[in-house]
Design a protein around this motif. Structure first.
Motif, PDB file in Angstrom:
ATOM      1  N   GLU A  29       0.830  -1.206   0.000  1.00  0.00           N
ATOM      2  CA  GLU A  29       0.000   0.000   0.000  1.00  0.00           C
ATOM      3  C   GLU A  29       0.868   1.261   0.000  1.00  0.00           C
ATOM      4  O   GLU A  29       0.612   2.198  -0.748  1.00  0.00           O
ATOM      5  N   ARG A  58      -6.413  -8.663  -1.804  1.00  0.00           N
ATOM      6  CA  ARG A  58      -5.416  -7.580  -1.786  1.00  0.00           C
ATOM      7  C   ARG A  58      -5.535  -6.724  -3.034  1.00  0.00           C
ATOM      8  O   ARG A  58      -5.420  -5.499  -2.965  1.00  0.00           O
ATOM      9  N   ARG A  61      -8.233  -4.257  -2.543  1.00  0.00           N
ATOM     10  CA  ARG A  61      -7.810  -3.142  -1.681  1.00  0.00           C
ATOM     11  C   ARG A  61      -6.942  -2.150  -2.447  1.00  0.00           C
ATOM     12  O   ARG A  61      -7.076  -0.933  -2.294  1.00  0.00           O
TER      13      ARG A  61
END
Length: 116
Positions: A29, A58, A61
């Motif tokens: 991230e 993931r 996200r």
């Protein structure tokens, strides 16, 4: 990061993508934010898993975090048989695969374009 910035500058005005080495980063991230700041166009990722389907959570996200600032391209084990599920579970607008027999038909039923 300095070498990457140098390569991006040399590539200008071409679009720059970051390949699946992204999946080896410890903090994806935060790394995504760095790539955005370096004006990378897209990131190819399997969500840190062997396949995009396994890493779908993931990837989802990352897609959410990226918004319209950088494209997240789902890749890794994508086939004509599972592309619909990958797109549904990740929200990725682009996918990457090596051998897509029947991809045009599979993607056409999604109502969205996919990269092959």
């Amino acid at each position: 990061a300095d070498k990457l910035a140098e390569l991006i500058a040399l590539a200008s005005p071409m679009r720059v993508g970051f390949h699946r080495a992204f999946d080896q980063l410890r903090e994806p991230e935060e790394s995504l934010e760095l790539l955005v700041s370096m004006q990378v166009d897209h990131v190819l990722t399997s969500g840190g898993a062997p396949t995009a389907l396994e890493g779908a959570e993931r990837i989802q996200r990352l897609v959410h975090r990226a918004g319209d600032r950088i494209a997240i391209t789902a890749g890794g084990g994508i086939t004509a048989e599972n592309v619909r599920e990958v797109v549904r579970r990740t929200g990725a607008k682009t996918v990457h695969g090596r051998a897509f027999r029947g991809l045009a038909r599979a993607v056409g039923t999604l109502g969205a374009a996919g990269d092959a």
